[in-house]
Design an enzyme around this catalytic site. Structure first.
Site, PDB file in Angstrom:
ATOM      1  N   LYS A  91       0.841  -1.005   0.149  1.00 14.18           N
ATOM      2  CA  LYS A  91      -0.023  -0.047  -0.015  1.00 14.18           C
ATOM      3  C   LYS A  91       0.891   1.307  -0.054  1.00 14.18           C
ATOM      4  O   LYS A  91       0.566   2.100  -0.781  1.00 14.18           O
ATOM      5  CB  LYS A  91      -0.873  -0.058   1.145  1.00 14.18           C
TER       6      LYS A  91
ATOM      7  N   ARG B 193      -3.272   3.103   8.579  1.00 17.16           N
ATOM      8  CA  ARG B 193      -3.552   2.115   7.425  1.00 17.16           C
ATOM      9  C   ARG B 193      -2.476   1.174   7.543  1.00 17.16           C
ATOM     10  O   ARG B 193      -1.134   1.433   7.250  1.00 17.16           O
ATOM     11  CB  ARG B 193      -3.692   2.674   6.322  1.00 17.16           C
TER      12      ARG B 193
ATOM     13  N   GLY C   6      -8.281  -6.610   3.956  1.00 16.68           N
ATOM     14  CA  GLY C   6      -9.483  -7.076   5.382  1.00 16.68           C
ATOM     15  C   GLY C   6      -8.730  -7.666   6.402  1.00 16.68           C
ATOM     16  O   GLY C   6      -9.427  -8.013   7.591  1.00 16.68           O
TER      17      GLY C   6
ATOM     18  N   MET D  37      -5.921  -6.991   8.175  1.00 19.70           N
ATOM     19  CA  MET D  37      -5.463  -6.274   9.239  1.00 19.70           C
ATOM     20  C   MET D  37      -6.404  -4.961   9.499  1.00 19.70           C
ATOM     21  O   MET D  37      -7.421  -4.943   8.585  1.00 19.70           O
ATOM     22  CB  MET D  37      -4.026  -5.844   9.145  1.00 19.70           C
TER      23      MET D  37
ATOM     24  N   ARG E 179      -3.405  -1.359  -6.384  1.00 23.61           N
ATOM     25  CA  ARG E 179      -2.597  -2.622  -6.301  1.00 23.61           C
ATOM     26  C   ARG E 179      -3.118  -3.497  -7.504  1.00 23.61           C
ATOM     27  O   ARG E 179      -4.249  -3.104  -8.082  1.00 23.61           O
ATOM     28  CB  ARG E 179      -2.965  -3.279  -5.077  1.00 23.61           C
TER      29      ARG E 179
ATOM     30  N   HIS F   3     -16.878  -7.480   0.991  1.00 22.76           N
ATOM     31  CA  HIS F   3     -15.876  -8.426   1.581  1.00 22.76           C
ATOM     32  C   HIS F   3     -16.157  -9.942   1.096  1.00 22.76           C
ATOM     33  O   HIS F   3     -15.182 -10.432   0.416  1.00 22.76           O
ATOM     34  CB  HIS F   3     -16.212  -8.634   3.073  1.00 22.76           C
TER      35      HIS F   3
ATOM     36  N   SER G   6      12.536 -43.332 -13.437  1.00 23.82           N
ATOM     37  CA  SER G   6      11.314 -42.638 -12.799  1.00 23.82           C
ATOM     38  C   SER G   6      11.311 -42.430 -11.141  1.00 23.82           C
ATOM     39  O   SER G   6      11.381 -43.368 -10.577  1.00 23.82           O
ATOM     40  CB  SER G   6       9.968 -43.219 -13.310  1.00 23.82           C
TER      41      SER G   6
ATOM     42  N   CYS H 167       7.050 -39.591 -11.071  1.00 18.11           N
ATOM     43  CA  CYS H 167       5.797 -39.823 -10.970  1.00 18.11           C
ATOM     44  C   CYS H 167       5.317 -39.796  -9.603  1.00 18.11           C
ATOM     45  O   CYS H 167       3.946 -40.283  -9.443  1.00 18.11           O
ATOM     46  CB  CYS H 167       5.779 -41.250 -11.560  1.00 18.11           C
TER      47      CYS H 167
ATOM     48  N   TYR I 105      10.602 -35.336 -18.285  1.00 20.68           N
ATOM     49  CA  TYR I 105       9.095 -35.371 -18.103  1.00 20.68           C
ATOM     50  C   TYR I 105       8.472 -35.223 -16.649  1.00 20.68           C
ATOM     51  O   TYR I 105       9.514 -35.800 -15.649  1.00 20.68           O
ATOM     52  CB  TYR I 105       8.253 -36.322 -18.708  1.00 20.68           C
TER      53      TYR I 105
HETATM   54  P1  ADP Z   1      -8.025  -2.249   3.669  1.00 14.91           P
HETATM   55  O1  ADP Z   1      -6.355  -2.438   3.696  1.00 14.91           O
HETATM   56  O2  ADP Z   1      -8.814  -3.000   4.450  1.00 14.91           O
HETATM   57  O3  ADP Z   1      -8.497  -1.853   2.373  1.00 14.91           O
HETATM   58  P2  ADP Z   1      -7.140   0.681   3.981  1.00 14.91           P
HETATM   59  O4  ADP Z   1      -6.385   1.066   4.686  1.00 14.91           O
HETATM   60  O5  ADP Z   1      -7.030   0.776   2.519  1.00 14.91           O
HETATM   61  O6  ADP Z   1      -7.833  -0.679   4.406  1.00 14.91           O
HETATM   62  O7  ADP Z   1      -8.458   1.556   4.346  1.00 14.91           O
HETATM   63  C1  ADP Z   1      -9.814   1.315   4.511  1.00 14.91           C
HETATM   64  C2  ADP Z   1     -10.726   2.377   4.038  1.00 14.91           C
HETATM   65  O8  ADP Z   1     -10.687   3.591   4.417  1.00 14.91           O
HETATM   66  C3  ADP Z   1     -10.483   2.279   2.282  1.00 14.91           C
HETATM   67  O9  ADP Z   1     -11.806   2.454   1.786  1.00 14.91           O
HETATM   68  C4  ADP Z   1      -9.752   3.466   2.134  1.00 14.91           C
HETATM   69  O10 ADP Z   1     -10.026   4.301   0.904  1.00 14.91           O
HETATM   70  C5  ADP Z   1     -10.335   4.521   3.253  1.00 14.91           C
HETATM   71  N1  ADP Z   1      -9.252   5.579   3.735  1.00 14.91           N
HETATM   72  C6  ADP Z   1      -8.122   5.229   4.156  1.00 14.91           C
HETATM   73  N2  ADP Z   1      -7.292   6.249   4.149  1.00 14.91           N
HETATM   74  C7  ADP Z   1      -7.995   7.378   4.075  1.00 14.91           C
HETATM   75  C8  ADP Z   1      -7.862   8.706   4.061  1.00 14.91           C
HETATM   76  N3  ADP Z   1      -6.705   9.254   4.429  1.00 14.91           N
HETATM   77  N4  ADP Z   1      -8.801   9.486   3.725  1.00 14.91           N
HETATM   78  C9  ADP Z   1     -10.166   8.832   3.338  1.00 14.91           C
HETATM   79  N5  ADP Z   1     -10.463   7.623   3.268  1.00 14.91           N
HETATM   80  C10 ADP Z   1      -9.349   6.858   3.708  1.00 14.91           C
HETATM   81 MG    MG Z   2      -7.810  -0.693   1.141  1.00 15.02          MG
END
Ligand code: ADP
Ligand code: MG
Ligand code: MG
Length: 874
Positions: free
Chosen positions: A23, A93, A102, A104, A337, A455, A764, A831, A851
């Site tokens: 990220k 984040r 989702g 962490m 990503r 999710h 083999s 094998c 093979y």
């Molecule tokens: P995940 O890895 O679970 O997607 P994120 O760190 O990407 O967690 O963030 C969760 C949500 O919060 C995402 O929808 C992201 O776009 C939003 N978000 C994160 N940082 C900001 C920010 N600085 N301003 C607005 N929204 C944010």
């Molecule tokens: Mg995210």
């Protein structure tokens, strides 16, 4: 110089994933190429590792550096942390090198307290927004950092809505939200015995620590285990200034894929919600709008968004998964990503990108996870049966596949019953990261709420699991363990079927049909075949498996196990009588009964394989495996053999061994009972002659001798085979080419492979036995402790599924070298189970095997893996 633990987004780039996490590195990259990203900084994965080294505490050094960067961020944004008039708010984040969606935790709106909330309200002239942000912050911080059960907050929110007769969060007014904030703070006080922390800097450090700690929460650990992500790479933490999608109706938030992650179609695919923040779309709180609808709200924004997605895709040269937020009609990017995709989408995107000139074929092949191809080889519903099936509901086709199973409403229960071998469909209102294990255990997932990026949908696609999401016509009651659709109630344990490609939900169990390779799949496989050096054969002992394997591209049979044919109901009596015979004469009599049957088996297999090579292994297992152990069975057998029950029982008893896997089996059987090898050789050769004549083919059978440890064993059995063949050919006055080779599965055979090669036409590797004997692990008993070995990191993985390259692999390498030194053109294959494992295949490519041979369903995986091995080792 002091070690640097923090980087501004403007200091990093996409190549720094090890340090900044995926990220963080991509936020830096987007900043670098001039896309609108809210400024921020990243605390590195090294800081995370340091955190664990120093007893799960942030060191003073790191804390100081965080404060320095916080000041830089204040300068950049012109906002100040804890400032009553112009407060800086940030998100905290998590983000590891490999994305763990989702898994962490993330905290938004950090920096709010009883005073800054006033400033935010004043500055934005929007009190409702300010308190909405505050209550979200308390809730997230309460959950992630203070470990307060999130439902305690959610219940209060629901109650507030219900008391006012509201359906949606957005209907709550500033006054309602203010009241909620009060109630939330009370919960905090009650749960932790302290007030909600008001000092933003303290909030920040607590949040950073919580994110680092979340690296080791159970669901993150489970996710890493399932996806084979190392435990020690740690996560980075991103501190980013907030932008707000929940400030009003000219604000919003969304997620988008640059291509369809389910089918691969080249079409922007996304969802958004106006007046919403962060997770709202993914969490399925309201059903989102599709990205095209953004056009109706603002054509300009839509156009700008499309342009940015094109820039990103061209830049990364792959399908991207993007998060964005609109604040007062201004677009911000929050994440990009490489998008997770189904196997179906993966092959289509790889092919399209080549045709669009963005990547080369080699790169396209490397991008497809060979193991994932498995998804495309699963059966699909039988179309006839589908027509007659009752459609219960239709939801979103979130992840393709065909799944039938019994309905369960909790992840826990689903996991439990699946362990007992039951097929499960997990039905939830919506899923959350807590449901992960249940999702792994289920055949398919059905949710009532949430969109294509919810999710459930995202995780199911990642797992290659069938999922139908957002099925709004069903009402799920998880407590009562039932769902209602069209006025009818369906209970736990009832069978339903899901079609993840159409989104249809059917009542009952629907039969499936076998898949085939066509279209994009065919094209990709063709590219792989053009590139790979390793040939791919299959392990098949019956015509049906042989036919399936040929359909999947098998170039021959690498292992045909003859013992499976002996277990057949009609044959087992003769087999048993043969084994229990007291004299050679007697044995030959029963073997003569078996001969025509065994011959018929081989003829049918040859017919399926055409002129492709077929390697047939002589009888291998300990004979005891064929004998009856129930009194009644022994009685019947004794009668038909005209011996007494006691005598027969004694004979059976005397055949028992302490270590059957190291006992009287393999070539040892042929040495003591040459007549068995004679019969099998006859069957193999006569079948080949007959089919060759019948079809005008040139069948060249390959006879394989198992469990050889010394060249003398091989010489002994080979002589039996060659003499038998000579006799047949002389009698029939016919010529037939054939090979006699050996398995290399006893360590001594590997060590003396040069001597053995003198007598063998081919090798083999039987890597199952070779692993068993090299490690001294009994394959049938190792399950009891191997798990613990993996947990205690004594073993990285189960050596029976992925070859132990260092140890067992060394024997393989040595045997190849010695064998080829003696006979430079010696044909060598493998094998064992490992023949279908991509990592092992790469190893076999490297050591120069000719093979690999694997089960029919793994043939396409092996074809791709073999091509990838060649590309990587160029
Ligand atoms: P995940 O890895 O679970 O997607 P994120 O760190 O990407 O967690 O963030 C969760 C949500 O919060 C995402 O929808 C992201 O776009 C939003 N978000 C994160 N940082 C900001 C920010 N600085 N301003 C607005 N929204 C944010
Ligand atoms: Mg995210
Ligand atoms: Mg073996």
């Amino acid at each position: 110089m002091l070690k640097k633990y923090v980087y501004m987004f403007s200091e990093g780039n996409a190549d720094m994933k090890d340090l900044l996490g995926g990220k963080g590195a991509n936020l830096a990259e987007m900043t670098r190429i001039g896309l609108p990203v809210p400024p921020g900084f990243t605390i590195t994965t090294e800081a995370c590792n340091l955190f664990y080294k120093t007893g799960e505490k942030l060191s003073e050094e790191v804390k100081k550096e965080i404060y320095t960067y916080l000041e830089k961020l204040e300068k950049k944004t012109g906002k100040f942390f804890g400032n009553k008039i112009n407060p800086l708010l940030v998100s905290v984040r998590s983000g590891a090198k490999i994305s763990m969606p989702g898994m962490m935790d993330t905290i938004l709106n950090l920096g709010l307290n009883d005073e800054t909330v006033l400033g935010l309200a004043e500055k934005t002239q929007n009190e409702r927004f300010a308190y909405d942000s505050y209550r979200r912050f308390i809730q997230m911080f309460g959950d992630v950092v203070l470990k307060i059960k999130i439902y305690k907050f959610e219940n209060l929110l629901e109650k507030m809505k219900k008391n006012n007769g509201f359906e949606e969060d957005t209907q709550l007014t500033a006054e309602h939200l203010k009241e909620l904030v009060k109630q939330f703070k009370k919960i905090v006080k009650k749960e932790i015995g302290e007030d909600f922390p008001q000092d933003p800097k303290k909030q920040l450090l607590m949040a950073v620590e919580a994110v680092f700690s979340s690296w080791n929460n159970p669901r993150a650990i489970a996710y890493r285990k399932y996806n084979e992500i190392p435990n020690d790479i740690g996560t980075a933490v991103n501190i980013q200034s907030m932008v707000f999608g929940n400030m009003g109706n000219d604000c919003g938030t969304g997620v988008a894929f640059t291509r369809n992650p389910s089918t691969g179609e080249k079409k922007l695919f996304g969802e958004f919600l106006m007046n919403a923040q962060g997770e709202d779309v993914v969490a399925g709180i309201r059903t989102p709008k599709s990205i095209e609808q953004l056009k109706e709200i603002s054509p300009k924004l839509y156009e700008q968004f499309v342009k940015i997605t094109e820039i990103l895709e061209n830049h990364y040269r792959d399908m991207q998964d993007i998060e964005f937020t609109i604040e007062r009609s201004k677009l911000y990017l929050l994440q990009t990503r490489t998008g997770k995709r189904t196997a179906l989408a993966a092959i289509r995107i790889a092919s399209d990108l080549v045709h669009e000139g963005l990547i080369q074929k080699e790169e396209a092949l490397l991008r497809i996870d060979s193991k994932q191809l498995d998804q495309l080889l699963h059966p699909t519903f039988d179309t006839q049966a589908l027509k007659q099936a009752k459609v219960l509901a239709k939801g979103l086709p979130a992840s393709p596949g065909a799944a039938s199973g019994k309905v369960y409403f909790s992840a826990e229960k689903a996991t439990k019953v699946a362990k007992n071998g039951e097929k499960v469909i997990l039905v939830r209102q919506e899923t959350s990261p807590e449901d992960i294990e249940g999702m792994y255990a289920a055949q398919g997932i059905l949710t009532a709420r949430g969109g294509m990026t919810s999710h459930a949908a995202v995780v199911a696609r990642g797992m290659g699991k069938c999922c139908v999401a957002g099925t709004s016509t069903i009402r799920v009651n998880e407590q009562k363990k039932e769902f209602i659709v069209a006025g009818k109630t369906y209970y736990e344990g009832e069978y339903i079927s899901l079609d993840g490609s159409t989104g249809k939900v059917y009542l009952g169990k629907i039969p499936t049909v076998e898949p085939s390779i066509s279209g994009y799949f065919q094209e990709i496989m063709q590219w792989a075949d053009d590139i790979r050096r390793l040939k791919v054969r299959t392990n098949a002992d019956n015509p049906k498996d042989a036919a399936t394997a040929v359909k999947f591209g098998a170039e021959g049979i690498g292992l045909c196990r003859t013992e499976h044919m002996f277990f057949n109901e009609e044959r087992i009596p003769a087999v048993r009588k043969m084994i229990l015979s007291k004299t050679r004469q007697q044995r030959e009599k029963y073997l003569a009964e078996l001969l025509p049957m065994q011959k018929e088996d081989f003829k049918e297999i040859y017919i399926q394989m055409g002129e492709r090579p077929v390697t047939i292994r002589l009888l291998d297992p300990p004979l005891h495996e064929f004998l009856p152990n129930q009194e009644q069975e022994i009685k019947t057998l004794a009668q038909s053999m005209e011996v007494s029950f006691d005598e027969l029982k004694d004979t059976i008893e005397s055949l028992k061994e302490f270590n059957p896997m190291l006992g009287h089996r393999g070539c040892r059987l042929a040495i003591t009972y040459p007549e068995i090898a004679v019969m099998q050789t006859r069957a193999i050769i006569e079948a080949a002659i007959e089919i060759s004549l019948e079809k005008g083919w040139k069948i060249k059978p390959e006879i394989m001798i198992p469990l050889v440890g010394s060249v003398k064993e091989l010489q002994n059995v080979k002589k039996i085979i060659v003499d038998t063949i000579d006799e047949i050919l002389q009698n029939k006055k016919i010529d037939l080419a054939y090979l006699v080779g050996t398995m290399i599965e006893v360590p001594r055979a590997a060590l003396t492979a040069d001597e053995i090669a003198k007598e063998a036409d081919f090798f083999s590797f039987g890597t199952n036995d070779l692993t068993q004997m090299t490690y001294g692990f009994s394959r049938d008993d190792a399950g009891k402790f191997l798990r613990e070995y993996e947990e205690k990191e004594i073993l990285d993985q189960d050596p029976f599924s992925s070859i132990d390259q260092i140890g067992v692999g060394k024997l393989v390498e040595l045997a190849v070298k010695l064998g080829r030194k003696e006979k430079s053109n010696l044909k060598i294959g493998i094998c064992g189970e490992h023949g279908g494992d991509p990592i092992s295949i790469a190893f076999f490519h490297k050591v120069g095997l000719d093979y690999v041979s694997c089960s029919p369903y793994r043939v396409p995986i092996a074809r791709l893996a073999a091509a990838q091995a060649k590309i990587i080792n160029k």
